[in-house]
Structure formats: structure tokens, C-alpha cells
Design a protein around this motif. Structure first.
Motif, PDB file in Angstrom:
ATOM      1  N   ASP A  92       0.818  -1.227   0.075  1.00 12.67           N
ATOM      2  CA  ASP A  92       0.163  -0.127   0.116  1.00 12.67           C
ATOM      3  C   ASP A  92       0.846   1.218  -0.006  1.00 12.67           C
ATOM      4  O   ASP A  92       0.239   2.323   0.252  1.00 12.67           O
ATOM      5  N   GLU A  95      -0.352   3.738  -2.562  1.00  8.47           N
ATOM      6  CA  GLU A  95      -1.388   4.809  -2.136  1.00  8.47           C
ATOM      7  C   GLU A  95      -0.957   5.899  -1.317  1.00  8.47           C
ATOM      8  O   GLU A  95      -1.527   7.023  -1.182  1.00  8.47           O
ATOM      9  N   GLN A  99      -1.498   9.895  -1.880  1.00  6.92           N
ATOM     10  CA  GLN A  99      -2.332  10.572  -0.904  1.00  6.92           C
ATOM     11  C   GLN A  99      -1.237  11.811  -0.653  1.00  6.92           C
ATOM     12  O   GLN A  99      -1.844  12.971  -0.701  1.00  6.92           O
ATOM     13  N   ARG A 132      -8.427   2.942  -9.087  1.00  7.51           N
ATOM     14  CA  ARG A 132      -8.239   3.022  -7.827  1.00  7.51           C
ATOM     15  C   ARG A 132      -7.227   4.058  -7.277  1.00  7.51           C
ATOM     16  O   ARG A 132      -7.587   4.711  -6.351  1.00  7.51           O
ATOM     17  N   TRP A 133      -5.950   4.151  -8.082  1.00 13.39           N
ATOM     18  CA  TRP A 133      -5.078   5.044  -7.734  1.00 13.39           C
ATOM     19  C   TRP A 133      -5.507   6.469  -8.003  1.00 13.39           C
ATOM     20  O   TRP A 133      -5.274   7.537  -7.523  1.00 13.39           O
ATOM     21  N   VAL A 136      -7.741   7.618  -5.280  1.00 14.36           N
ATOM     22  CA  VAL A 136      -7.024   8.024  -4.094  1.00 14.36           C
ATOM     23  C   VAL A 136      -6.645   9.604  -4.529  1.00 14.36           C
ATOM     24  O   VAL A 136      -6.685  10.441  -3.613  1.00 14.36           O
TER      25      VAL A 136
END
Ligand code: SAH
Length: 248
Positions: A92, A95, A99, A132-133, A136
Motif C-alpha cells: 500500500d 497509495e 495521497q 483505484r489510484w 486516491v
């Protein structure tokens, strides 16, 4: 305190009112519990920021009365556009980088499969990972009040990433660099309009990758004698760049 800023599609603004539903409604009305008369700013995809106050709050939507609209300072700040070109890290960590990098003002992220990357992205996983990215960065942009969402791109390897990099300044953060410090290099540079920074995975860069990047004009620099984890390196470089050339 400055009003909170949210992303909105310009299509949702009409006749001096913006209507917000779905996730945006949820975030403003339920998570932040803002209500009637609270000031907000709405940034659209065209680089405009609309300032106004919440007018009506329904069960599934709310409206904002727009009082003024102006180009966003992000599109006018003059800070360089910074691309983080990151070899895929483990688990992870990606992410976390997306972020924190979004909070720190990265313009976009290029993720590539490094020779020493332990994690892999199979072809059939690519689209769902990118989705998904991108979620984020979009979530982080909203949370940090940014008016633009950094894009996330995938490159198969260092060669493709290096080839695409047309940025004014290209840096390679290399743990093996002994002579050129970041500080020394920056003291000789003017503020670029665009900047790309290549960062290795946990296992570092393979010498062939260092060669590929440097052949494409990337300048190898050291962040000092301590070895930082990949995610620390990307957070640190963004903070440094924003301090020197941005608005920090
Ligand atoms: N396993 C490697 C370290 C990899 S650290 C080793 O032990 O040598 C992950 C990435 O962070 C590196 O590839 C580099 O891009 C960046 N990085 C970490 N520490 C750095 C430093 N002191 N100087 C420059 N880059 C660094």
C-alpha cells in the motif's frame, strides 16, 4: 479560516447557483456538517474557483449561491508542475505516495515497473489499479482543498518513462550518487516550468535504469548519506520543491 474548497463540474453551475449531489453532497453536508449560510469555494475543471454560500440543504442535494468567480491561484501561482516518476513500491506504499504527494501539490504521478520492484501490475490488473489510484488522488485533492486532481499514469518500465519525460528539469534521486547533492544542484538552477523526479523502489535503481534515465537528461542527485524509503523520498522532494519554488 478560509472557506473549504471542493471540486465541482462546471456543468453543475447554472444561473448563479451550483447544485451538489452524490459524494460531494455527502462530504459537505454529512461529513463536514456544513449548512445554510456557510461559505464554500467550488473549483471547476476549467481552473475557476467560485466563491459562495450554502443556500439550501436537501436530503440528497444542496445548492450554493455563487457570489464571485475567478481563476484559481493554483493555475496562476507560477509554481512548477511537478511529476513524481515512481518505480512501483510494495503493497500500500503506492497509495501513501499518491495521497501525500497530492497534498503536497504534485501535478501528476507516473508509476513504472522498476527492475527491482517487487510488486507487479499484470496487464489485466492495470485498469482497475489505475481506477483505484485515481480515486486516491481525487479523494486527497478534495480533502486538501486542491482545485486540480493529479493524474496517475502507468509506464511499463524505466525506458518508457524516461522517453516520455520532456520536462524542463529532470532529476533522478539516486542513492548511489556521491558527489552531486540536491542543494548543490538547485543552487545553480532557475525555476523550471515543469519538473520530473524519478525515484526507485525498495531495492533501489538497477545500474541499467540509472543509465537509461541519465541518457534522457535526468540529473542524478543525492538526498544525503542516509537511505530514505521510497515513500519518504517522494514526500521529502515534494516538500523541498514547494518550499523553494512553490508557495509554501
Ligand atoms: N535499497 C537501496 C535503497 C533504495 S531507497 C539501497 O539500500 O541502496 C528507494 C529510493 O529512494 C531510491 O532508489 C532513491 O530513488 C530514493 N532515495 C533514498 N535515499 C536516497 C538518498 N539518500 N539520496 C537519493 N535518493 C535516495
Amino acid at each position: 479560516m478560509a472557506p473549504r474548497r471542493f471540486m465541482i463540474n462546471s456543468g453543475a453551475i447554472r444561473d448563479g447557483f451550483a447544485s451538489c449531489d452524490g459524494e460531494l453532497y455527502n462530504h459537505i453536508a454529512r461529513v463536514l456538517r456544513l449548512g445554510n449560510g456557510d461559505p464554500v469555494q467550488l473549483a471547476d475543471e476549467k481552473g475557476f474557483v467560485h466563491s459562495g454560500t450554502i443556500d439550501q440543504v436537501g436530503r440528497e442535494w444542496l445548492t450554493v449561491k455563487i457570489e464571485s468567480s475567478a481563476p484559481s491561484e493554483e493555475s496562476e501561482s507560477g509554481a512548477p508542475r511537478i511529476t513524481i516518476c515512481q518505480a512501483l513500491p510494495k503493497g500500500d506504499k503506492t497509495e501513501l505516495i499518491l495521497q501525500k504527494g497530492t497534498e503536497l501539490g504534485a501535478h501528476d504521478f507516473w508509476l513504472f515497473g522498476g527492475r527491482r520492484s517487487v510488486a507487479r501490475v499484470r496487464d489485466d490488473q492495470r485498469d482497475s489499479k489505475l481506477e483505484r489510484w485515481n480515486r486516491v488522488t481525487s479523494e486527497a485533492a478534495r480533502q486538501s482543498g486542491r482545485s486540480s486532481i493529479p493524474g496517475v499514469l502507468w509506464c511499463p518500465g524505466a525506458a518508457e518513462a524516461a522517453r516520455e519525460a520532456g520536462h524542463d528539469l529532470r532529476l533522478l534521486l539516486w542513492e548511489g550518487e556521491r558527489e552531486q547533492s540536491l542543494k548543490g544542484l538547485l543552487s545553480t538552477c532557475d525555476r523550471p516550468a515543469s519538473l520530473i523526479v524519478a525515484i526507485g523502489p525498495e531495492g533501489g535503481f538497477d545500474p541499467a535504469e540509472v543509465e537509461l534515465f541519465t541518457r534522457q537528461g535526468f540529473l542524478p542527485v543525492s538526498l544525503g548519506s542516509r537511505i530514505l524509503r521510497a515513500e519518504t523520498a517522494s514526500i521529502a522532494i515534494l516538500a523541498i520543491m514547494q518550499y523553494i519554488w512553490g508557495e509554501m
